[in-house]
Motif scaffolding. Structure first.
Motif, short mmCIF file in Angstrom:
data_model
loop_
_atom_site.label_atom_id
_atom_site.label_comp_id
_atom_site.label_asym_id
_atom_site.label_seq_id
_atom_site.Cartn_x
_atom_site.Cartn_y
_atom_site.Cartn_z
N ARG A 43 -30.27 -46.59 45.40
CA ARG A 43 -29.50 -47.18 44.31
C ARG A 43 -28.07 -47.53 44.73
NH1 ARG A 43 -28.55 -44.35 38.66
NH2 ARG A 43 -29.31 -42.64 39.92
N LYS A 44 -27.41 -46.65 45.47
CA LYS A 44 -26.03 -46.93 45.90
C LYS A 44 -25.97 -48.17 46.78
CE LYS A 44 -23.96 -42.38 45.51
NZ LYS A 44 -23.32 -41.26 46.17
N GLU A 45 -26.93 -48.30 47.67
CA GLU A 45 -26.98 -49.46 48.55
C GLU A 45 -27.28 -50.73 47.76
OE1 GLU A 45 -26.89 -51.70 52.17
OE2 GLU A 45 -25.92 -49.88 51.42
N VAL A 46 -28.18 -50.66 46.80
CA VAL A 46 -28.50 -51.83 45.98
C VAL A 46 -27.27 -52.25 45.18
CG1 VAL A 46 -29.92 -52.69 44.06
CG2 VAL A 46 -30.97 -51.32 45.88
N ILE A 47 -26.55 -51.30 44.62
CA ILE A 47 -25.33 -51.62 43.87
C ILE A 47 -24.29 -52.25 44.79
CG2 ILE A 47 -23.37 -50.57 42.64
CD1 ILE A 47 -25.48 -48.59 41.43
N ARG A 48 -24.16 -51.74 46.01
CA ARG A 48 -23.23 -52.33 46.97
C ARG A 48 -23.61 -53.78 47.27
NH1 ARG A 48 -22.73 -53.80 51.94
NH2 ARG A 48 -24.79 -53.16 52.61
N LEU A 49 -24.90 -54.02 47.53
CA LEU A 49 -25.37 -55.37 47.81
C LEU A 49 -25.16 -56.30 46.62
CD1 LEU A 49 -28.72 -54.53 49.65
CD2 LEU A 49 -26.63 -55.49 50.68
N LEU A 50 -25.43 -55.79 45.43
CA LEU A 50 -25.24 -56.61 44.23
C LEU A 50 -23.77 -56.92 44.00
CD1 LEU A 50 -27.87 -55.06 41.78
CD2 LEU A 50 -28.04 -57.17 43.12
N ASN A 51 -22.88 -55.98 44.32
CA ASN A 51 -21.45 -56.25 44.19
C ASN A 51 -20.99 -57.30 45.21
OD1 ASN A 51 -19.90 -55.11 42.01
ND2 ASN A 51 -20.52 -53.10 42.78
N GLU A 52 -21.58 -57.30 46.40
CA GLU A 52 -21.28 -58.35 47.37
C GLU A 52 -21.77 -59.70 46.85
OE1 GLU A 52 -22.89 -57.33 51.20
OE2 GLU A 52 -21.40 -55.76 51.54
N ALA A 53 -22.97 -59.72 46.27
CA ALA A 53 -23.50 -60.95 45.70
C ALA A 53 -22.63 -61.42 44.54
CB ALA A 53 -24.95 -60.74 45.25
N LEU A 54 -22.16 -60.47 43.73
CA LEU A 54 -21.26 -60.79 42.62
C LEU A 54 -19.99 -61.45 43.15
CD1 LEU A 54 -20.33 -60.64 39.65
CD2 LEU A 54 -19.62 -58.27 40.10
N ALA A 94 -23.36 -64.64 38.28
CA ALA A 94 -22.44 -63.49 38.34
C ALA A 94 -22.67 -62.56 37.16
CB ALA A 94 -20.99 -63.98 38.38
N ASP A 95 -22.85 -63.13 35.99
CA ASP A 95 -23.09 -62.31 34.80
C ASP A 95 -24.39 -61.52 34.92
OD1 ASP A 95 -20.74 -63.25 33.66
OD2 ASP A 95 -21.76 -64.68 32.34
N ARG A 96 -25.43 -62.15 35.43
CA ARG A 96 -26.71 -61.45 35.61
C ARG A 96 -26.58 -60.30 36.61
NH1 ARG A 96 -31.77 -65.21 36.53
NH2 ARG A 96 -32.79 -63.25 36.04
N LEU A 97 -25.86 -60.56 37.70
CA LEU A 97 -25.65 -59.52 38.71
C LEU A 97 -24.86 -58.35 38.14
CD1 LEU A 97 -24.87 -61.96 41.63
CD2 LEU A 97 -26.81 -60.37 41.57
N ALA A 98 -23.80 -58.65 37.39
CA ALA A 98 -22.98 -57.59 36.79
C ALA A 98 -23.81 -56.76 35.81
CB ALA A 98 -21.76 -58.19 36.09
N LYS A 99 -24.63 -57.41 35.04
CA LYS A 99 -25.49 -56.70 34.09
C LYS A 99 -26.45 -55.77 34.82
CE LYS A 99 -28.56 -57.57 30.14
NZ LYS A 99 -29.73 -56.80 30.52
N ILE A 101 -26.08 -54.47 37.79
CA ILE A 101 -25.32 -53.37 38.39
C ILE A 101 -25.13 -52.26 37.36
CG2 ILE A 101 -23.02 -52.71 39.24
CD1 ILE A 101 -22.96 -55.58 40.58
N THR A 102 -24.78 -52.63 36.14
CA THR A 102 -24.58 -51.60 35.10
C THR A 102 -25.90 -50.95 34.71
OG1 THR A 102 -24.64 -53.20 33.28
CG2 THR A 102 -22.48 -52.66 34.20
N GLU A 103 -26.98 -51.71 34.71
CA GLU A 103 -28.29 -51.12 34.41
C GLU A 103 -28.67 -50.06 35.43
OE1 GLU A 103 -30.32 -55.03 32.25
OE2 GLU A 103 -30.80 -54.58 34.34
N LEU A 104 -28.20 -50.24 36.66
CA LEU A 104 -28.49 -49.28 37.72
C LEU A 104 -27.47 -48.14 37.76
CD1 LEU A 104 -29.53 -51.74 40.57
CD2 LEU A 104 -31.02 -50.24 39.23
#
Length: 186
Positions: A43-54, A94-99, A101-104
């Motif tokens: 999960r931490k790695e996925v959140i990191r990747l999603l923040n990079e995508a964001l 960006a909005d989808r990615l941020a959402k 990230i919070t779901e995770l």
């Protein structure tokens, strides 16, 4: 053929939990929201990747907006419309990615400090209509590759995030195709 079908059915049944087990597991760690014990990714790695995508999407929004306002010349009206449409779609990504990230259970990083460093794509302004289109096409190609890699990385470990990334990837491929067509017409 019948024996193969029976083996597949038995294997699928081994994955399924009974109702009581499902109910019991759902009551554990409820503060984790949508993330259940069946979540298989880091999960931490996925959140990191999603923040990079964001960050990548936000940099793309900013670049497209600049290009929209700076585009000049005989061919600029149709190109400006494309820049504006892409900026709007990138913001939706960006909005989808941020959402997600919070779901995770993470926090989307909208901080302007380090935004460019977190982004996979660069912010290159371009000084002509053609160079603007080229820079946007390069950024789209970077996004395409990075989303493809994330989709592969997630495999079956996070099908929800993977599905979302595949949908964004498809739009990025459309953007690249649009820009390549514009460039060919110049």
């Amino acid at each position: 053929m019948k024996q193969s079908t029976n083996k597949t059915s038995a294997a699928n049944a081994a994955v399924l939990s009974d109702i009581q087990t499902l109910r019991k597991r759902a009551r554990k760690n409820i503060e984790e929201g949508a993330v259940t014990m069946g979540y298989g990714a880091d999960r931490k790695e996925v959140i990191r990747l999603l923040n990079e995508a964001l960050a990548t999407e936000l940099v793309c929004v900013l670049r497209y907006k600049r290009h929209y306002f700076m585009a000049k010349g005989i061919n600029s009206d149709s190109v400006k419309a494309e820049f504006q449409a892409h900026a709007t779609e990138e913001m939706a990504h960006a909005d989808r990615l941020a959402k997600r990230i919070t779901e995770l259970g993470g926090e989307p990083n909208f901080s302007p400090d380090g935004l460019s460093a977190r982004s996979h794509a660069e912010y290159v302004e371009g000084d002509t209509l053609k160079s603007m289109i080229k820079e946007d096409l390069i950024a789209e190609r970077i996004a395409i590759e990075s989303y493809r890699e994330m989709v592969i990385y997630l495999a079956e470990h996070d099908p929800t995030t993977q599905r979302m990334l595949k949908e964004i990837l498809a739009m990025e491929e459309e953007h690249a195709d649009d820009l390549a067509s514009l460039l060919a017409g110049m």
